[in-house]
Design an enzyme around this catalytic site. Sequence first.
Site, short mmCIF file in Angstrom:
data_model
loop_
_atom_site.label_atom_id
_atom_site.label_comp_id
_atom_site.label_asym_id
_atom_site.label_seq_id
_atom_site.Cartn_x
_atom_site.Cartn_y
_atom_site.Cartn_z
N ARG A 1 2.94 -0.11 -1.92
CA ARG A 1 4.07 0.66 -1.41
C ARG A 1 4.74 1.36 -2.60
O ARG A 1 4.78 0.82 -3.71
CB ARG A 1 5.10 -0.24 -0.69
CG ARG A 1 4.70 -0.67 0.71
CD ARG A 1 4.77 0.50 1.68
NE ARG A 1 4.53 0.13 3.05
CZ ARG A 1 3.36 0.23 3.67
NH1 ARG A 1 2.30 0.63 2.98
NH2 ARG A 1 3.23 -0.10 4.94
N HIS B 1 -1.37 9.10 0.60
CA HIS B 1 -1.38 7.88 1.44
C HIS B 1 -2.60 7.92 2.36
O HIS B 1 -2.49 7.73 3.57
CB HIS B 1 -0.08 7.76 2.25
CG HIS B 1 0.23 6.34 2.63
ND1 HIS B 1 1.51 5.85 2.71
CD2 HIS B 1 -0.59 5.30 2.98
CE1 HIS B 1 1.47 4.57 3.08
NE2 HIS B 1 0.21 4.22 3.25
#
Length: 317
Positions: free
Chosen positions: A233, A281
């Site tokens: 993250r 991502h």
Amino acid sequence: MLKIVGATGKKLRILEMSKVSIDRTDLTDVTCAWYSRDIFAGGTPSRDSAATQLFFSLVNESPRLQWLHVISAAVDVLHYQPSRARGVRLSTSSGIAALPIAQCVVGAVLAQSRGFGGWFASQQRREWAPILSADAPRDLAGQHAVIVGLGPIGQEIARLLSAVGLRTTGVRKRAVPCSVVDSTLTFDEIDAALADCDWLILCCPLTLQTRGLINRERIDRLPHGARIANVGRGALLDEVALIAALETGRLAGAYLDVFEQEPLPAESPLWSAPGAWLSPHNSALSSGNGQRDAELFLSNLRCYMLRTPLRNEADSE
């Protein structure tokens, strides 16, 4: 199609609801729901598809919902929190995309360590510029990778890196030995491994303990020329400190698939930071994920109906 699955006892009824016409009276029968990849399709981790928005509005309106299975490995997604707050069981697809994510990380480790960045740059300039012997890259064998997070992704990264000769240290909540790494440490002990770390690889969940885990002080503990990869993250890593270390040459490179703000703003210095390789991502993308996810859901559906433990249930430890 939006798919919500309802089960009562051993009887199973599948509700397939179109995006246009939905009979909300059926929601009283729903006890379990599957957030599948076809619902996610068209969206991104930072931008919902229309089907995702509709799905979770229906999930939140289902008064008898007992179990929600989701496509992600993480449990911190905002959409899941209303269900978790009312006691709905949550199971994830952790491990489904471990191999493609690990392959992206290891691909970056190999390519950056072997000098592909310089070769790509000289290719763009149409310049024949071999690396000179004085600047020859170090052997990969014997380099040290510190892998923060030893879930399915971290273990797969460790397995692949060990195969090309890297020494590996795994960092996890408890320093329980793990067969795919050479040693294990806890998050509180991570500083002990940074001084001789060639690659610091972040693949752990975002929690109160891991938020901001790799700050300026810990980046400064890394040796000159080390590199960082983050597929966990964005908030695990201080991006400002990372950019400064890349711009000064203290760090030789980075591979980032996750960011503090997504999509990454066009004005972010990360786009042009020296040695930074970015993917949006997207490292989990692989054509086989849908089949693996479906197989996991169907296995868990059987467990749910037989009242046996679910695989990857959140907070089940």
